[in-house]
Scaffold this active site. Structure first.
Site, PDB file in Angstrom:
ATOM      1  N   GLU A 112       1.645  -0.045  -4.820  1.00 30.80           N
ATOM      2  CA  GLU A 112       0.785   1.095  -5.136  1.00 30.80           C
ATOM      3  C   GLU A 112       1.664   2.332  -4.986  1.00 30.80           C
ATOM      4  O   GLU A 112       2.243   2.561  -3.928  1.00 30.80           O
ATOM      5  CB  GLU A 112      -0.405   1.198  -4.196  1.00 30.80           C
ATOM      6  CG  GLU A 112      -1.275   2.413  -4.515  1.00 30.80           C
ATOM      7  CD  GLU A 112      -2.173   2.842  -3.375  1.00 30.80           C
ATOM      8  OE1 GLU A 112      -3.119   3.603  -3.637  1.00 30.80           O
ATOM      9  OE2 GLU A 112      -1.918   2.448  -2.223  1.00 30.80           O
TER      10      GLU A 112
ATOM     11  N   ASP B 266       0.827  -1.209   0.000  1.00 29.70           N
ATOM     12  CA  ASP B 266       0.000   0.000   0.000  1.00 29.70           C
ATOM     13  C   ASP B 266       0.865   1.264   0.000  1.00 29.70           C
ATOM     14  O   ASP B 266       1.796   1.397   0.802  1.00 29.70           O
ATOM     15  CB  ASP B 266      -0.903  -0.006   1.233  1.00 29.70           C
ATOM     16  CG  ASP B 266      -1.836   1.178   1.285  1.00 29.70           C
ATOM     17  OD1 ASP B 266      -2.691   1.299   0.395  1.00 29.70           O
ATOM     18  OD2 ASP B 266      -1.703   1.996   2.217  1.00 29.70           O
TER      19      ASP B 266
END
Length: 581
Positions: free
Chosen positions: A281, A244
């Site tokens: 990401e 993330d």
């Protein structure tokens, strides 16, 4: 059983195991570590107190049976008898499916989700990408406020349920990817600062002080996150991790944490003789993330490509606010740029940031499968005021066009759960904070955020209302009804083509050729012998393919077989996939 904990500034550390205190001793071989022995078996509750303070969970807890604030429990990973020998499934040629355990089924458990895996096999995806599973307060939430980065959220079923899920997926030939959060920990239940310098004021992120990757004490902090990542892959036999928001990992050391992580994961893959991969990401548009280490990159195996999403969404919907502005202004030329070059912002000016952003991707060194392409994600749906999917505003024909661009495009495709049948259920932002003050702060903050964009307070769902989560659960009766059944059949057809047409998994971005007509609202591209023609306008469009007599592989609406002129007539809001081979 041996217990250990890192607490470099402590004068005393006590293990509390099954109600009995044990004074731990400093480890002479490892600075800052405390160790000791106690009688314990699988399931035994325990915790640590630092300098006679409160008993806290183990930072490396493998299980939190009573939630983030309760004691830890011993987990003996050897007790689980794996049913399925698994050789692994790598990223090239993959089709990923992002899944949130808490809303994939009304039950919201890993076992219930495992009961729906046959649907994914019939769909044709290759990997399930689970949203974060680490413990968080309450029962329901997105998972990005997790703590105890080595444990599984107990309401989902805990460690044993994850193993059963992975076993069931592997039995069906599906790989499993887990979304992990290294850039921050949740505001509730995060006890790491009581043990050591896990965070630093040297850098700041949107969540406050940054994770300590480069300040004093950072060697052990980096080892903590590395150990967690490797534990998921090793102890649960996962195939990959999604990382993330890696742009929030602030690290000024010569060897970046992500390079160290990719090195460790590759080494573990060699050890267990399975392909393992990392998907980042990132909003940096920095090719070094996915460039091989031997070529000066960080060695991650792939990253999400939000630029492709933004060009696709603005093309489909006409949205032009916030960070969509540059993409909307570019129109179909922006879609052409991302399909052939990967990034839209590759050093160009970003009006949203007020500066130049990104750098070009070297298409000769980076294969296309290292970028993930998608029309919808949890972020791009759930971070909207009402969590509305594309299906809430687009016709089935435009949804079919979006699917064609994702599933026949050059990038590794990823779907968000329910997208494949144009689910009518929203996917909204929901929380279950047990701290009343934090719950109210989240509620006010969410409404204040969207009030700035003209939303009335009553139109923004209350994250703490259980109904918000319930509305976000998939309706499994929909796939059998129209128009959902037709959309589902289209997705299955396209994924089947991706698996059977080698040109659709060709990693060479330089080989993609595009053509488009901004006024006519049509877009076409070539991948080897495959041609894809998409008509986003309401009127029929005559789209030149550049070759005569192509054969139709799949069409949303009936089209005529192109003649010697090489032109195909595509109905409005429709698309077709053809081959000249």
């Amino acid at each position: 059983m041996h217990f250990e904990v890192w607490a470099p500034l402590a004068e005393r550390v006590t293990l509390h195991c099954a109600g009995t205190p044990y004074a731990l001793a400093r480890d002479p071989a490892r600075s800052g570590w405390w160790t000791g022995e106690a009688e314990a078996t699988d399931g035994t509750r325990y915790g640590f107190s630092v300098d006679d303070g409160s008993v806290l969970p183990d930072p490396r807890s493998r299980r939190q049976p009573d939630g983030p604030d309760g004691p830890s429990a011993v987990v003996d990973h050897e007790r689980y008898a794996w049913r399925v020998p698994w050789a692994g499934r790598g990223l090239p040629g993959a089709v990923l499916y992002e899944l949130h355990v808490g809303t994939y089924t009304p039950e919201g458990t890993l076992d219930a989700a495992a009961g729906r895996l046959a649907h994914l096999v019939e769909l044709g995806v290759t990997h399930v990408q689970l949203m974060p599973l680490c413990p968080f307060p309450g029962v329901h939430g997105w998972g990005y406020e997790g703590v105890s980065l080595w444990a599984v959220h107990e309401p989902y079923g805990g460690p044993e349920a994850l193993k059963r899920f992975v076993d069931a997926a592997h039995e069906l030939g599906l790989g499993v990817v887990l979304d992990v959060v290294h850039n921050h920990l949740g505001p509730s239940g995060n006890y790491l600062p009581a043990f050591g310098p896990y965070f630093t004021e040297t850098h700041h992120t949107p969540w406050g002080a940054a994770v300590n990757l480069d300040a004093p004490g950072s060697d052990e902090v980096r080892a903590y996150f590395l150990g967690s990542a490797l534990a998921w892959l090793r102890d649960y036999r996962l195939d990959g991790l999604r990382l993330d928001a890696v742009h929030a990992l602030r690290d000024t050391r010569a060897c970046h944490f992500l390079e160290e992580l990719s090195t460790a994961v590759d080494a573990l893959g060699a050890e267990v003789e399975r392909p393992l991969f990392l998907i980042a990401e990132s909003d940096l548009n920095d090719p070094r993330l996915i460039t091989a280490r031997e070529e000066g990159g960080l060695g991650l195996h792939a990253q999400w490509n939000d630029d492709f999403h933004h060009t696709l969404r603005t093309t489909l919907t006409g949205e032009a606010h916030g960070y969509y502005e540059d993409f909307a202004r570019a129109g179909l030329s922006g879609l052409a740029k991302t399909l052939t070059g990967g990034f839209f912002h590759d050093g160009t000016y970003s009006s949203f940031r007020g500066r130049g952003h990104g750098r070009p991707l070297d298409r000769t060194r980076v294969p296309a499968h290292r970028l993930l392409g998608y029309a919808q994600t949890h972020d791009q749906i759930g971070n909207r005021a009402q969590g509305d999917r594309l299906a809430a505003s687009l016709s089935p024909g435009l949804l079919a066009c979006a699917a064609a661009l994702v599933l026949t495009g050059p990038f590794t495709p990823m779907l968000f759960m329910g997208e494949e049948w144009a689910a009518s259920t929203p996917w909204q932002f929901f929380t279950d904070h047990t701290d009343p003050e934090l719950a109210e702060a989240v509620r006010r903050g969410r409404r204040r955020e969207f009030a700035a964009h003209g939303w009335a307070e009553e139109d923004v769902p209350d994250p703490q209302d259980p109904a918000t989560r319930d509305r976000s659960c998939l309706d499994w009766s929909e796939p059998e009804r129209e128009p959902h059944a037709r959309v589902l059949a289209w997705y299955r057809d396209l994924i089947a083509l991706r698996h059977t047409q080698p040109d659709l998994t060709d990693p060479d971005l330089e080989d993609i050729k595009v053509a488009y007509d901004e006024g006519g609202r049509w877009f076409a591209f070539r991948r080897g012998d495959v041609r894809v023609a998409v008509n986003l306008g309401k009127e029929p469009a005559s789209i030149p393919l550049g070759v005569p007599r192509a054969r139709v592989l799949a069409a949303w609406e009936p089209v005529g077989v192109p003649g010697v002129d090489g032109v195909v007539s595509v109905p409005g809001e429709s698309c077709v996939v053809l081959t000249v081979g």
